[in-house]
Every structure is written in C-alpha cells, then in structure tokens.
Design a protein around this motif. Structure first.
Motif, PDB file in Angstrom:
ATOM      1  N   LEU A  53       0.812  -1.215   0.000  1.00  0.00           N
ATOM      2  CA  LEU A  53       0.000   0.000   0.000  1.00  0.00           C
ATOM      3  C   LEU A  53       0.847   1.267   0.000  1.00  0.00           C
ATOM      4  CD1 LEU A  53      -2.761  -1.057   2.553  1.00  0.00           C
ATOM      5  CD2 LEU A  53      -2.980  -0.864   0.074  1.00  0.00           C
ATOM      6  N   GLY A  54       2.088   1.168   0.410  1.00  0.00           N
ATOM      7  CA  GLY A  54       2.947   2.342   0.441  1.00  0.00           C
ATOM      8  C   GLY A  54       4.260   2.027   1.134  1.00  0.00           C
ATOM      9  N   ALA A  55       5.284   2.835   0.837  1.00  0.00           N
ATOM     10  CA  ALA A  55       6.614   2.596   1.400  1.00  0.00           C
ATOM     11  C   ALA A  55       7.005   3.594   2.483  1.00  0.00           C
ATOM     12  CB  ALA A  55       7.660   2.619   0.278  1.00  0.00           C
ATOM     13  N   LYS A  56       6.364   4.762   2.498  1.00  0.00           N
ATOM     14  CA  LYS A  56       6.718   5.783   3.478  1.00  0.00           C
ATOM     15  C   LYS A  56       5.458   6.466   3.970  1.00  0.00           C
ATOM     16  CE  LYS A  56      10.171   9.407   4.168  1.00  0.00           C
ATOM     17  NZ  LYS A  56      11.218  10.238   3.526  1.00  0.00           N
ATOM     18  N   PRO A  57       4.858   5.977   5.054  1.00  0.00           N
ATOM     19  CA  PRO A  57       5.310   4.869   5.894  1.00  0.00           C
ATOM     20  C   PRO A  57       5.094   3.511   5.216  1.00  0.00           C
ATOM     21  CG  PRO A  57       3.155   5.596   6.614  1.00  0.00           C
ATOM     22  CD  PRO A  57       3.603   6.571   5.549  1.00  0.00           C
ATOM     23  N   PRO A  58       5.813   2.472   5.670  1.00  0.00           N
ATOM     24  CA  PRO A  58       5.672   1.150   5.042  1.00  0.00           C
ATOM     25  C   PRO A  58       4.376   0.470   5.474  1.00  0.00           C
ATOM     26  CG  PRO A  58       7.228   1.046   6.865  1.00  0.00           C
ATOM     27  CD  PRO A  58       6.848   2.487   6.717  1.00  0.00           C
ATOM     28  N   GLY A  61      -1.310  -4.429   3.282  1.00  0.00           N
ATOM     29  CA  GLY A  61      -2.669  -4.820   3.595  1.00  0.00           C
ATOM     30  C   GLY A  61      -2.922  -6.263   3.227  1.00  0.00           C
ATOM     31  N   PHE A  62      -4.001  -6.808   3.739  1.00  0.00           N
ATOM     32  CA  PHE A  62      -4.472  -8.119   3.277  1.00  0.00           C
ATOM     33  C   PHE A  62      -5.979  -8.167   3.438  1.00  0.00           C
ATOM     34  CE2 PHE A  62      -4.028  -8.984   7.801  1.00  0.00           C
ATOM     35  CZ  PHE A  62      -5.017  -9.913   8.102  1.00  0.00           C
ATOM     36  N   LYS A 138       2.214  -3.804  12.885  1.00  0.00           N
ATOM     37  CA  LYS A 138       1.271  -3.297  13.877  1.00  0.00           C
ATOM     38  C   LYS A 138      -0.002  -2.871  13.158  1.00  0.00           C
ATOM     39  CE  LYS A 138       0.639   0.131  17.554  1.00  0.00           C
ATOM     40  NZ  LYS A 138       1.255   1.242  18.326  1.00  0.00           N
ATOM     41  N   PHE A 139      -1.131  -3.324  13.676  1.00  0.00           N
ATOM     42  CA  PHE A 139      -2.427  -2.990  13.081  1.00  0.00           C
ATOM     43  C   PHE A 139      -2.659  -1.486  13.111  1.00  0.00           C
ATOM     44  CE2 PHE A 139      -6.937  -2.030  13.924  1.00  0.00           C
ATOM     45  CZ  PHE A 139      -7.503  -2.490  12.742  1.00  0.00           C
ATOM     46  N   LYS A 140      -3.098  -0.931  11.964  1.00  0.00           N
ATOM     47  CA  LYS A 140      -3.384   0.500  11.880  1.00  0.00           C
ATOM     48  C   LYS A 140      -4.868   0.790  11.669  1.00  0.00           C
ATOM     49  CE  LYS A 140      -0.721   3.200  12.186  1.00  0.00           C
ATOM     50  NZ  LYS A 140      -0.168   3.818  13.406  1.00  0.00           N
ATOM     51  N   LYS A 156       1.260  -1.436   9.656  1.00  0.00           N
ATOM     52  CA  LYS A 156       2.539  -0.772   9.427  1.00  0.00           C
ATOM     53  C   LYS A 156       3.672  -1.739   9.758  1.00  0.00           C
ATOM     54  CE  LYS A 156       5.312   3.241  10.834  1.00  0.00           C
ATOM     55  NZ  LYS A 156       5.348   4.452  11.707  1.00  0.00           N
ATOM     56  N   VAL A 157       4.643  -1.842   8.861  1.00  0.00           N
ATOM     57  CA  VAL A 157       5.779  -2.736   9.079  1.00  0.00           C
ATOM     58  C   VAL A 157       6.716  -2.111  10.107  1.00  0.00           C
ATOM     59  CG1 VAL A 157       7.739  -3.920   8.039  1.00  0.00           C
ATOM     60  CG2 VAL A 157       5.615  -3.634   6.724  1.00  0.00           C
TER      61      VAL A 157
END
Length: 203
Positions: A53-58, A61-62, A138-140, A156-157
C-alpha cells in the motif's frame, strides 16, 4: 477468443466460478500470517491477498473473508494489535497449505502443521522460523468492503528479517533468490523466475 459475459457468469456452478475468478486475476503472494492471543496461544494461517500500500510509511494490507465464522487471525490482531507476515518458500509449501484447514481455536497450526515459532525483539506475535523473509506489523486500520463483506486489514511494518545478501544496492529485495513462491487460485503453488529488471520509466 472465448467471451464470458455477466450472463455466462450467472450460469457458472459455484465452485467453477470460484476457481475461475481466483485464477484469472493473475499470480498472488503466498504468506503465512502469525498471531497470538492475549494469553500467548498462537495461530498461523496462509493468505494469498497481501498487497503493498505504500513505502513511506511502510504499509501492507491483506483481505480477510467475511467474519460470518470464527476468524482466529482477525480476532488476535484486533485484541493484541500485532501480527507477522512470513514468506512461503519451496521447501515447505505442503505444510503451509495445510494451515488453511479449519482447526479449532485450541489448536495451534504451528504445532499441527510442523512449523517452529520464533520470537524477536519482544514482539508479541510469532514468526515462522522456517521462512526466509519475515515481517512484523502493527495494526493500523480496517475497511469493510461492502460489495462482498470482506475486510481490508492495514498494518505498518515495524520489523523485517532477511538475509542481507537478498537486498540489492538500490534496496530491492530479490524474492526469487529467496525461494519465495507465488500462488495461482487457491491450491496451486509456483516458482518465480526473474526475467529482466528495468530502470525507472520516464517520458
């Protein structure tokens, strides 16, 4: 060329339709998601819907299927806030696939399917020791997809564990060399082969 329209789709037998649309979309990722409840009892399940979904922030999703039945992975994530993604590799595809079986709440798929739990840096959720690439998340947030009552889980990784040799100078991870497999449909596992790496495209 065969043309399949909405009328053709409506006449498909249920399992045929499921197999068709699970494969026609293309190759999918293969990840084991590791969780633990508040008492430390572990759960492990294979998912083929992990997406970037994105790298910054990492962010990754699933997709979680409708919660009309017990979803131990979902329950553990919501209660603890932590989970792991573990790449599936050629050496253990049979055991990984077995985690999709409907085990009861008291049974840990780690033990039932022959995987070893691994913990790093006081992270609550277990990693799969056998996996070559492991991520701690961590769940966001979550989003209900009302079209079919599935849920997009976004995390978030926080941690990544892998062999340094798999990371190129530009930061790219060579998942093919790691032995990571891909999935077609629900039951078929395939190797990957790198064809070519291009530069960033410009007009």
């Amino acid at each position: 060329m065969l043309h399949i329209d909405t009328d053709s789709i409506s006449k498909m037998q249920s399992r045929y339709q499921a197999n068709f649309f699970n494969t026609v979309s293309g190759f999918k990722s293969a990840n084991l998601i590791g969780t633990a409840n508040q008492n430390g009892h572990t759960n492990l399940a294979i998912f083929n819907s992990v997406i970037h979904l994105g790298a910054k922030p990492p962010l990754l999703g699933f997709i979680l299927r409708p919660t009309t039945v017990d979803r131990h992975t979902y329950e553990n994530i919501k209660k603890t806030g932590y989970y792991t993604f573990n790449h599936v590799h050629e050496s253990f595809i049979e055991k990984a696939h077995q985690t999709s079986a409907k085990y009861d709440r008291k049974t840990s798929e780690f033990e039932a399917c022959g995987f070893e739990e691994e913990y790093f840096d006081r992270f609550h959720a277990p990693y799969v020791k056998e996996s070559h690439i492991k991520l701690g998340l961590k769940f966001k947030e979550e989003h209900l997809i009302t079209a079919n009552d599935t849920i997009l889980i976004i995390g978030k990784v926080l941690h990544a564990y892998l062999d340094e040799k798999l990371i190129a100078e530009d930061g790219s991870v060579d998942i093919s060399s790691a032995g990571t497999v891909t999935i077609s449909g629900l039951y078929e596992y395939l190797r990957t082969t790198k064809l070519k790496k291009f530069e960033y495209a410009k007009p």
